[in-house]
Design an enzyme around this catalytic site. Sequence first.
Site, PDB file in Angstrom:
ATOM      1  CE1 TYR A  46      -4.038  -2.008   0.356  1.00 25.90           C
ATOM      2  CE2 TYR A  46      -2.676  -3.313   1.850  1.00 25.90           C
ATOM      3  CZ  TYR A  46      -3.822  -3.168   1.088  1.00 25.90           C
ATOM      4  OH  TYR A  46      -4.740  -4.178   1.023  1.00 25.90           O
TER       5      TYR A  46
ATOM      6  CD  GLU B  22      -1.754  -5.091   8.985  1.00 24.78           C
ATOM      7  OE1 GLU B  22      -0.626  -5.637   9.039  1.00 24.78           O
ATOM      8  OE2 GLU B  22      -2.503  -5.165   7.999  1.00 24.78           O
TER       9      GLU B  22
END
Length: 302
Positions: A185, A251
Amino acid sequence: MHPASPSLTGLDSNLRFDQPHILNGGWRTDVAAVTPWLAPIVWDATFDPALLDAMHKDRKVTVAVTVFAIGKYTQFLKDFLETAERHFFVGSTFNIRYYVFTDQPAEVPSIDMGAGRELVIRSVPGSNRWQEITAGRMKMIQALIETELRGHADYIFCFDVDAKFHGRWGTETLGELVAAIHPGYYATERTFPYERRPASKAYMAPEDGDYYYQAAVFGGELPYVHHLVSTCGHNFELDAQQGIEALWQDESHFNRYLWIHKPTKVLSPEYLWQDFHPRKPEIRIIRFSSVIKDYTKIRPNV
Ligand code: 5GW
Ligand code: MN
Protein backbone atom coordinates in the site's frame (compact mmCIF):
# COMPACT_ATOMS: atom_id res chain seq x y z
CA MET A 1 21.88 1.28 29.06
CA HIS A 2 22.66 4.59 27.49
CA PRO A 3 22.27 8.30 28.15
CA ALA A 4 19.08 9.89 26.86
CA SER A 5 20.69 11.52 23.85
CA PRO A 6 23.44 10.20 21.59
CA SER A 7 26.85 11.28 22.68
CA LEU A 8 29.37 12.32 20.06
CA THR A 9 32.31 11.62 22.34
CA GLY A 10 32.27 8.07 21.03
CA LEU A 11 33.01 9.18 17.47
CA ASP A 12 36.22 7.65 16.24
CA SER A 13 38.41 10.55 15.20
CA ASN A 14 39.96 8.33 12.55
CA LEU A 15 36.64 8.04 10.81
CA ARG A 16 35.97 10.80 8.30
CA PHE A 17 32.59 11.27 6.77
CA ASP A 18 31.58 12.99 3.58
CA GLN A 19 30.39 16.54 4.04
CA PRO A 20 26.62 16.47 4.35
CA HIS A 21 25.07 18.84 1.81
CA ILE A 22 21.59 20.24 2.06
CA LEU A 23 21.39 21.07 -1.64
CA ASN A 24 21.36 18.07 -3.98
CA GLY A 25 23.54 16.26 -1.49
CA GLY A 26 23.19 12.83 -2.94
CA TRP A 27 19.80 12.65 -1.25
CA ARG A 28 17.11 10.47 -2.74
CA THR A 29 14.85 12.46 -5.02
CA ASP A 30 12.65 9.53 -6.09
CA VAL A 31 11.07 8.97 -2.67
CA ALA A 32 9.91 10.98 0.34
CA ALA A 33 12.44 10.60 3.15
CA VAL A 34 10.48 12.54 5.75
CA THR A 35 6.84 12.48 6.90
CA PRO A 36 4.65 15.62 7.13
CA TRP A 37 5.37 15.53 10.90
CA LEU A 38 9.13 15.49 10.27
CA ALA A 39 9.86 11.89 11.14
CA PRO A 40 12.51 10.27 8.94
CA ILE A 41 11.36 7.65 6.45
CA VAL A 42 14.30 5.28 6.27
CA TRP A 43 15.39 4.48 2.70
CA ASP A 44 18.70 3.24 1.41
CA ALA A 45 21.15 6.08 0.69
CA THR A 46 19.42 8.54 3.04
CA PHE A 47 21.75 7.64 5.93
CA ASP A 48 25.39 6.79 6.54
CA PRO A 49 25.52 3.40 8.30
CA ALA A 50 29.14 3.81 9.43
CA LEU A 51 28.42 7.23 10.94
CA LEU A 52 25.31 5.97 12.75
CA ASP A 53 27.17 2.94 14.09
CA ALA A 54 30.05 5.13 15.29
CA MET A 55 27.58 7.38 17.12
CA HIS A 56 26.21 4.36 19.00
CA LYS A 57 29.45 2.55 19.59
CA ASP A 58 30.00 3.55 23.23
CA ARG A 59 26.38 3.09 24.22
CA LYS A 60 26.21 -0.74 24.28
CA VAL A 61 22.69 -0.65 22.96
CA THR A 62 20.56 -3.57 24.12
CA VAL A 63 17.78 -4.64 21.78
CA ALA A 64 15.08 -7.14 22.75
CA VAL A 65 13.38 -9.01 19.90
CA THR A 66 10.04 -10.78 20.25
CA VAL A 67 8.88 -13.43 17.84
CA PHE A 68 5.93 -15.83 18.15
CA ALA A 69 5.97 -19.37 16.78
CA ILE A 70 2.75 -21.15 17.71
CA GLY A 71 1.44 -24.33 16.08
CA LYS A 72 2.89 -24.92 12.64
CA TYR A 73 4.76 -21.61 12.66
CA THR A 74 7.75 -23.16 14.44
CA GLN A 75 8.92 -24.17 10.95
CA PHE A 76 9.82 -20.53 10.23
CA LEU A 77 12.09 -20.06 13.26
CA LYS A 78 15.29 -21.47 11.79
CA ASP A 79 15.43 -19.14 8.79
CA PHE A 80 14.25 -16.16 10.81
CA LEU A 81 16.91 -16.59 13.48
CA GLU A 82 19.76 -17.57 11.16
CA THR A 83 19.20 -14.61 8.88
CA ALA A 84 18.80 -12.28 11.89
CA GLU A 85 22.21 -13.43 13.09
CA ARG A 86 23.65 -12.36 9.72
CA HIS A 87 21.89 -9.00 9.35
CA PHE A 88 20.19 -7.71 12.54
CA PHE A 89 22.41 -5.35 14.59
CA VAL A 90 25.57 -7.24 13.75
CA GLY A 91 28.60 -6.04 15.67
CA SER A 92 30.28 -6.16 19.02
CA THR A 93 28.68 -2.97 20.31
CA PHE A 94 25.18 -4.44 20.54
CA ASN A 95 23.48 -6.82 22.94
CA ILE A 96 20.65 -8.78 21.35
CA ARG A 97 18.13 -10.89 23.22
CA TYR A 98 15.59 -12.88 21.24
CA TYR A 99 12.41 -13.85 23.09
CA VAL A 100 10.77 -16.77 21.29
CA PHE A 101 7.17 -17.36 22.41
CA THR A 102 6.06 -20.85 21.51
CA ASP A 103 3.76 -23.70 22.54
CA GLN A 104 6.45 -26.23 21.52
CA PRO A 105 9.79 -25.34 23.14
CA ALA A 106 11.32 -28.59 21.83
CA GLU A 107 10.84 -27.36 18.26
CA VAL A 108 12.99 -24.25 18.72
CA PRO A 109 16.15 -24.88 16.67
CA SER A 110 19.52 -24.33 18.27
CA ILE A 111 21.32 -21.59 16.40
CA ASP A 112 24.91 -20.47 16.83
CA MET A 113 24.69 -17.00 18.30
CA GLY A 114 27.36 -14.35 18.06
CA ALA A 115 28.92 -12.77 21.17
CA GLY A 116 26.48 -10.67 23.19
CA ARG A 117 23.50 -12.41 21.63
CA GLU A 118 21.17 -14.90 23.28
CA LEU A 119 17.85 -16.61 22.88
CA VAL A 120 15.21 -17.02 25.56
CA ILE A 121 12.24 -19.36 25.15
CA ARG A 122 8.86 -18.47 26.65
CA SER A 123 6.23 -21.19 26.83
CA VAL A 124 2.76 -20.03 25.90
CA PRO A 125 -0.47 -21.96 25.28
CA GLY A 126 -1.40 -22.94 21.74
CA SER A 127 -4.72 -21.90 20.23
CA ASN A 128 -7.07 -23.13 17.57
CA ARG A 129 -8.34 -19.65 16.93
CA TRP A 130 -5.68 -17.79 15.02
CA GLN A 131 -7.35 -14.46 15.76
CA GLU A 132 -6.40 -15.07 19.39
CA ILE A 133 -2.78 -15.62 18.46
CA THR A 134 -2.22 -12.34 16.67
CA ALA A 135 -4.12 -10.28 19.24
CA GLY A 136 -2.63 -12.24 22.13
CA ARG A 137 0.82 -11.07 21.04
CA MET A 138 0.03 -7.53 22.17
CA LYS A 139 -0.81 -8.70 25.71
CA MET A 140 2.27 -10.92 25.93
CA ILE A 141 4.61 -8.18 24.74
CA GLN A 142 3.05 -5.83 27.30
CA ALA A 143 3.68 -8.36 30.09
CA LEU A 144 7.25 -8.99 28.91
CA ILE A 145 8.07 -5.27 29.04
CA GLU A 146 6.51 -4.92 32.49
CA THR A 147 8.08 -7.96 34.10
CA GLU A 148 11.46 -8.38 32.40
CA LEU A 149 12.60 -5.72 30.01
CA ARG A 150 12.37 -2.53 32.04
CA GLY A 151 15.85 -1.57 33.14
CA HIS A 152 17.39 -4.32 31.00
CA ALA A 153 16.77 -3.28 27.40
CA ASP A 154 16.95 0.03 25.55
CA TYR A 155 14.82 -0.91 22.55
CA ILE A 156 12.41 -3.63 21.52
CA PHE A 157 11.50 -4.87 18.05
CA CYS A 158 8.53 -7.20 17.52
CA PHE A 159 8.53 -9.36 14.39
CA ASP A 160 6.35 -11.83 12.53
CA VAL A 161 8.22 -15.13 12.26
CA ASP A 162 7.27 -15.97 8.66
CA ALA A 163 10.00 -13.80 7.18
CA LYS A 164 13.74 -13.57 6.59
CA PHE A 165 16.39 -10.89 6.75
CA HIS A 166 18.27 -10.24 3.49
CA GLY A 167 20.14 -7.03 4.25
CA ARG A 168 21.36 -4.74 6.99
CA TRP A 169 18.91 -3.84 9.75
CA GLY A 170 20.76 -1.69 12.28
CA THR A 171 21.09 1.61 14.13
CA GLU A 172 19.25 3.51 11.40
CA THR A 173 16.03 1.85 12.64
CA LEU A 174 16.30 3.04 16.24
CA GLY A 175 13.77 5.56 17.48
CA GLU A 176 11.11 6.17 20.09
CA LEU A 177 8.21 4.68 18.11
CA VAL A 178 9.08 2.86 14.90
CA ALA A 179 6.68 1.38 12.33
CA ALA A 180 6.97 0.10 8.76
CA ILE A 181 4.84 0.95 5.76
CA HIS A 182 3.00 -2.02 4.24
CA PRO A 183 4.65 -3.02 0.94
CA GLY A 184 1.28 -3.52 -0.72
CA TYR A 185 0.00 0.00 0.00
CA TYR A 186 2.91 2.42 -0.26
CA ALA A 187 2.08 3.57 -3.77
CA THR A 188 -1.70 3.65 -3.48
CA GLU A 189 -4.20 6.39 -2.65
CA ARG A 190 -5.92 6.57 0.72
CA THR A 191 -8.22 3.60 0.09
CA PHE A 192 -6.46 1.64 2.79
CA PRO A 193 -7.97 -1.44 4.44
CA TYR A 194 -8.55 0.29 7.77
CA GLU A 195 -11.47 -0.75 9.96
CA ARG A 196 -14.44 1.30 8.72
CA ARG A 197 -17.22 0.36 11.17
CA PRO A 198 -17.74 3.15 13.73
CA ALA A 199 -18.65 0.56 16.37
CA SER A 200 -15.06 -0.68 16.42
CA LYS A 201 -12.32 0.93 18.52
CA ALA A 202 -10.15 0.66 15.40
CA TYR A 203 -12.52 2.86 13.37
CA MET A 204 -11.03 5.18 10.76
CA ALA A 205 -13.16 7.62 8.75
CA PRO A 206 -12.54 7.86 4.98
CA GLU A 207 -10.44 11.02 5.38
CA ASP A 208 -8.39 9.60 8.28
CA GLY A 209 -4.95 8.07 8.25
CA ASP A 210 -1.44 8.75 7.01
CA TYR A 211 0.08 5.52 5.68
CA TYR A 212 -1.03 1.93 5.96
CA TYR A 213 1.37 0.24 8.32
CA GLN A 214 1.89 -3.51 8.52
CA ALA A 215 1.88 -4.93 12.04
CA ALA A 216 4.47 -7.59 11.10
CA VAL A 217 7.18 -5.27 12.46
CA PHE A 218 7.18 -2.53 15.06
CA GLY A 219 9.47 -1.31 17.78
CA GLY A 220 11.13 1.51 19.62
CA GLU A 221 11.87 2.54 23.17
CA LEU A 222 10.12 0.56 25.89
CA PRO A 223 7.66 3.19 27.17
CA TYR A 224 6.45 3.96 23.64
CA VAL A 225 6.02 0.32 22.65
CA HIS A 226 4.40 -0.43 26.00
CA HIS A 227 1.77 2.24 25.42
CA LEU A 228 1.19 0.96 21.88
CA VAL A 229 0.68 -2.70 22.82
CA SER A 230 -1.35 -1.97 25.96
CA THR A 231 -3.69 0.36 24.03
CA CYS A 232 -4.10 -2.01 21.08
CA GLY A 233 -4.60 -5.04 23.34
CA HIS A 234 -7.19 -3.17 25.42
CA ASN A 235 -9.10 -1.90 22.38
CA PHE A 236 -9.10 -5.37 20.85
CA GLU A 237 -10.69 -6.65 24.07
CA LEU A 238 -13.30 -3.86 24.20
CA ASP A 239 -14.28 -4.78 20.63
CA ALA A 240 -14.48 -8.46 21.55
CA GLN A 241 -16.86 -7.63 24.41
CA GLN A 242 -19.15 -6.01 21.81
CA GLY A 243 -18.84 -9.01 19.51
CA ILE A 244 -16.68 -7.09 17.01
CA GLU A 245 -13.44 -8.19 15.43
CA ALA A 246 -11.63 -5.56 13.38
CA LEU A 247 -10.99 -6.30 9.70
CA TRP A 248 -7.29 -7.08 10.17
CA GLN A 249 -7.39 -7.78 13.92
CA ASP A 250 -4.36 -6.30 15.72
CA GLU A 251 -3.20 -4.55 12.54
CA SER A 252 -6.40 -2.49 12.38
CA HIS A 253 -5.95 -1.32 15.99
CA PHE A 254 -2.26 -0.71 15.28
CA ASN A 255 -3.11 1.57 12.35
CA ARG A 256 -5.58 3.61 14.36
CA TYR A 257 -3.04 3.97 17.17
CA LEU A 258 -0.34 5.18 14.78
CA TRP A 259 -2.66 7.69 13.18
CA ILE A 260 -3.26 9.25 16.62
CA HIS A 261 0.28 8.70 17.97
CA LYS A 262 2.54 9.38 15.01
CA PRO A 263 5.64 7.21 14.77
CA THR A 264 8.91 9.09 15.30
CA LYS A 265 10.60 6.98 12.64
CA VAL A 266 9.01 5.25 9.67
CA LEU A 267 10.65 2.33 7.91
CA SER A 268 10.31 2.19 4.13
CA PRO A 269 9.12 -1.05 2.52
CA GLU A 270 12.81 -2.07 2.24
CA TYR A 271 12.34 -3.11 5.87
CA LEU A 272 9.13 -5.04 5.34
CA TRP A 273 8.77 -6.51 1.88
CA GLN A 274 6.80 -9.57 0.76
CA ASP A 275 8.49 -12.14 -1.47
CA PHE A 276 5.54 -12.33 -3.85
CA HIS A 277 5.79 -8.67 -4.95
CA PRO A 278 7.75 -7.95 -8.15
CA ARG A 279 10.87 -5.84 -7.57
CA LYS A 280 10.37 -2.07 -7.98
CA PRO A 281 13.08 0.47 -8.98
CA GLU A 282 12.68 2.51 -5.77
CA ILE A 283 13.38 -0.60 -3.71
CA ARG A 284 17.16 -0.66 -4.05
CA ILE A 285 17.63 -3.23 -1.33
CA ILE A 286 15.29 -5.65 0.42
CA ARG A 287 16.28 -5.97 4.06
CA PHE A 288 13.46 -8.09 5.49
CA SER A 289 10.73 -9.89 3.61
CA SER A 290 7.80 -12.18 4.39
CA VAL A 291 8.03 -15.58 2.75
CA ILE A 292 5.29 -17.02 0.57
CA LYS A 293 3.25 -19.47 2.63
CA ASP A 294 0.51 -21.92 1.86
CA TYR A 295 -2.21 -20.87 4.29
CA THR A 296 -4.09 -24.15 3.99
CA LYS A 297 -1.02 -25.99 5.34
CA ILE A 298 -0.11 -23.79 8.29
CA ARG A 299 -3.27 -22.30 9.73
CA PRO A 300 -5.23 -24.16 12.39
CA ASN A 301 -8.65 -23.12 11.03
CA VAL A 302 -9.10 -21.25 7.75
C1 5GW B 1 -2.36 -18.94 12.18
C2 5GW B 1 -3.47 -18.81 11.36
C3 5GW B 1 -3.87 -17.58 10.93
C4 5GW B 1 -3.17 -16.47 11.33
C5 5GW B 1 -2.07 -16.57 12.16
C6 5GW B 1 -1.67 -17.81 12.60
C7 5GW B 1 -0.51 -17.94 13.45
C8 5GW B 1 0.31 -16.84 13.64
C9 5GW B 1 -0.15 -19.17 14.08
O1 5GW B 1 -0.81 -20.21 13.97
N1 5GW B 1 0.99 -19.22 14.82
C10 5GW B 1 1.78 -18.13 14.98
O2 5GW B 1 2.83 -18.24 15.65
N2 5GW B 1 1.42 -16.92 14.43
C11 5GW B 1 2.25 -15.75 14.67
O3 5GW B 1 1.57 -14.57 14.31
C12 5GW B 1 3.53 -15.81 13.80
O4 5GW B 1 4.57 -15.12 14.48
C13 5GW B 1 3.09 -15.04 12.58
O5 5GW B 1 4.18 -14.56 11.82
C14 5GW B 1 2.25 -13.94 13.22
C15 5GW B 1 1.24 -13.27 12.27
O6 5GW B 1 0.53 -14.23 11.52
P1 5GW B 1 0.77 -14.39 9.96
O7 5GW B 1 2.23 -14.24 9.67
O8 5GW B 1 0.14 -15.65 9.49
O9 5GW B 1 -0.02 -13.15 9.38
P2 5GW B 1 0.22 -12.49 7.93
O10 5GW B 1 -0.75 -11.35 7.91
O11 5GW B 1 1.65 -12.03 7.85
O12 5GW B 1 -0.06 -13.56 6.90
MN1 MN C 1 3.41 -12.75 8.66
